[in-house]
Design a protein around this motif. Structure first.
Motif, PDB file in Angstrom:
ATOM      1  N   PHE A   1       0.829  -1.359  -0.065  1.00  0.00           N
ATOM      2  CA  PHE A   1      -0.097  -0.085   0.036  1.00  0.00           C
ATOM      3  C   PHE A   1       0.935   1.218   0.061  1.00  0.00           C
ATOM      4  O   PHE A   1       1.931   1.143   0.577  1.00  0.00           O
ATOM      5  N   TYR A   2       0.262   2.252  -0.476  1.00  0.00           N
ATOM      6  CA  TYR A   2       1.255   3.454  -0.472  1.00  0.00           C
ATOM      7  C   TYR A   2       0.353   4.703  -0.026  1.00  0.00           C
ATOM      8  O   TYR A   2      -1.168   4.876  -0.745  1.00  0.00           O
ATOM      9  N   ALA A   3       0.626   5.579   0.891  1.00  0.00           N
ATOM     10  CA  ALA A   3      -0.119   6.934   0.831  1.00  0.00           C
ATOM     11  C   ALA A   3       0.700   8.034   0.150  1.00  0.00           C
ATOM     12  O   ALA A   3       1.564   8.262   0.212  1.00  0.00           O
ATOM     13  N   PHE A   4      -0.208   8.795  -0.660  1.00  0.00           N
ATOM     14  CA  PHE A   4       0.267   9.957  -1.188  1.00  0.00           C
ATOM     15  C   PHE A   4      -0.343  11.346  -0.977  1.00  0.00           C
ATOM     16  O   PHE A   4      -1.598  11.387  -0.715  1.00  0.00           O
TER      17      PHE A   4
ATOM     18  N   GLY B   1      -4.279  10.851  -0.478  1.00  0.00           N
ATOM     19  CA  GLY B   1      -4.377   9.626  -1.525  1.00  0.00           C
ATOM     20  C   GLY B   1      -4.178   8.373  -0.869  1.00  0.00           C
ATOM     21  O   GLY B   1      -2.996   8.468  -0.231  1.00  0.00           O
ATOM     22  N   ILE B   2      -4.872   7.218  -1.411  1.00  0.00           N
ATOM     23  CA  ILE B   2      -4.069   6.038  -0.872  1.00  0.00           C
ATOM     24  C   ILE B   2      -4.445   5.060  -2.320  1.00  0.00           C
ATOM     25  O   ILE B   2      -4.979   4.950  -2.897  1.00  0.00           O
ATOM     26  N   TRP B   3      -3.048   4.204  -2.329  1.00  0.00           N
ATOM     27  CA  TRP B   3      -2.939   3.172  -3.470  1.00  0.00           C
ATOM     28  C   TRP B   3      -2.840   1.897  -2.806  1.00  0.00           C
ATOM     29  O   TRP B   3      -2.203   1.664  -1.997  1.00  0.00           O
ATOM     30  N   ALA B   4      -3.978   1.122  -3.404  1.00  0.00           N
ATOM     31  CA  ALA B   4      -4.246  -0.342  -2.696  1.00  0.00           C
ATOM     32  C   ALA B   4      -3.703  -1.416  -4.016  1.00  0.00           C
ATOM     33  O   ALA B   4      -3.945  -1.034  -4.982  1.00  0.00           O
ATOM     34  N   PRO B   5      -3.255  -2.395  -3.556  1.00  0.00           N
ATOM     35  CA  PRO B   5      -2.861  -3.634  -4.606  1.00  0.00           C
ATOM     36  C   PRO B   5      -3.948  -4.095  -5.018  1.00  0.00           C
ATOM     37  O   PRO B   5      -5.147  -4.152  -4.275  1.00  0.00           O
TER      38      PRO B   5
ATOM     39  N   VAL C   1       4.962  16.188  -4.283  1.00  0.00           N
ATOM     40  CA  VAL C   1       4.471  14.824  -4.015  1.00  0.00           C
ATOM     41  C   VAL C   1       5.183  14.186  -2.988  1.00  0.00           C
ATOM     42  O   VAL C   1       6.331  14.050  -3.101  1.00  0.00           O
ATOM     43  N   ARG C   2       4.630  13.798  -1.921  1.00  0.00           N
ATOM     44  CA  ARG C   2       5.022  13.166  -0.753  1.00  0.00           C
ATOM     45  C   ARG C   2       4.465  11.504  -0.946  1.00  0.00           C
ATOM     46  O   ARG C   2       3.245  11.711  -0.744  1.00  0.00           O
ATOM     47  N   VAL C   3       5.423  10.811  -0.535  1.00  0.00           N
ATOM     48  CA  VAL C   3       5.073   9.251  -0.680  1.00  0.00           C
ATOM     49  C   VAL C   3       5.388   8.484   0.482  1.00  0.00           C
ATOM     50  O   VAL C   3       6.641   8.414   1.043  1.00  0.00           O
TER      51      VAL C   3
END
Length: 280
Positions: free
Chosen positions: A150-153, A197-201, A237-239
């Motif tokens: 998972f990633y938070a943006f 934002g959240i990126w989910a697999p 952009v911070r990740v």
């Protein structure tokens, strides 16, 4: 609020040496040490309920806002009875209502679905310009080194155009697709603000919204919503790479008896898209 704390020369030298050896910025090393000392989870995504339950219309309170903030200072979600869009930014919960009003939530409110993390950036980049939300996500893809985490943006800056929506409060049981069909949508021009934002697999699609999910909040905290489209320039952009996942499941009768084996991906995709033409 940023804090400046004087440290000894020997401690400074030790930090610089460890930073050279590990390749980690000194700020990350200090953050990790403080996280360990105060037992604050780092690089952990905390999720309330599942997207499948939300799609089926289970909108009742699962946890309180207080519990949510115990697990993160950054994230997104919705409120009890699907009453607007939730943006969690810098440890504060904001509610973007269906009438466009943004409220700073100070009372203890309930949420049926949310994802939060204690945001600690691993990367800090700049997008010079992006003409669409799709282009922003393509750039963000470069900052992900795996499709299985998972990633938070967090994206801050000037947006030439922002298109959002906010869910309208409804009763439990109304499927998300039907609730989304009447969602109010908003257009903002030349606004400073933040994308949360959240990126989910893909493998998490049974629990979460696979791919990118962003909410917007303006710098003056008067505009926001679930992001549908945008363009901007000079965007920071911070990740945060998230390698730990905690899921809190409701214990309500409605959730316990729900059939969550159904494939809800089509309904979820429909709820996420633009519906302005349908509402016109």
């Amino acid at each position: 609020m940023p804090m400046l704390v004087p440290i000894s020369k020997s401690l400074q030298n030790a930090l610089e040496k460890l930073s050279r050896e590990t390749g980690e910025p000194i700020s990350h090393l200090i953050s990790s040490a403080l996280t360990h000392r105060f037992h604050v989870p780092q690089h952990t995504l905390f999720q309330v309920s599942t997207s499948g339950a939300l799609v089926q219309g289970i909108y009742e309170r699962a946890v309180s806002g207080k519990v949510l903030l115990d697990h993160g200072d950054f994230g997104l979600g919705t409120f009890e009875n699907l009453d607007g869009e939730m943006v969690v930014l810098d440890g504060v919960i904001y509610q973007v209502r269906s009438d466009g009003i943004v409220l700073n939530i100070v009372d203890d409110v309930g949420t049926p679905f949310a994802v939060v993390t204690h945001f600690t950036a691993d990367q800090d980049r700049t997008i010079e310009s992006a003409s669409s939300f799709e282009e922003i996500t393509q750039i963000c893809d470069r900052y992900r080194d795996s499709d299985n985490l998972f990633y938070a943006f967090r994206i801050d800056g000037h947006f030439a155009h922002i298109h959002t929506r906010a869910m309208k409060a409804t009763l439990d049981g109304l499927p998300l697709a039907k609730a989304a069909a009447i969602q109010p949508e908003f257009e903002f021009i030349d606004v400073e603000g933040t994308l949360v934002g959240i990126w989910a697999p893909q493998f998490s699609s049974a629990l979460n919204i696979a791919g990118y999910h962003f909410h917007f909040l303006s710098e003056d905290r008067t505009k926001g919503g679930h992001l549908l489209e945008c363009s901007g320039e000079n965007l920071r952009v911070r990740v945060d790479r998230l390698n730990d996942f905690h899921l809190s499941l409701p214990e309500s009768e409605e959730f316990l008896r729900a059939d969550l084996t159904k494939d809800t991906s089509k309904d979820l995709a429909y709820a996420e898209q633009v519906h302005k033409k349908e509402n016109a």
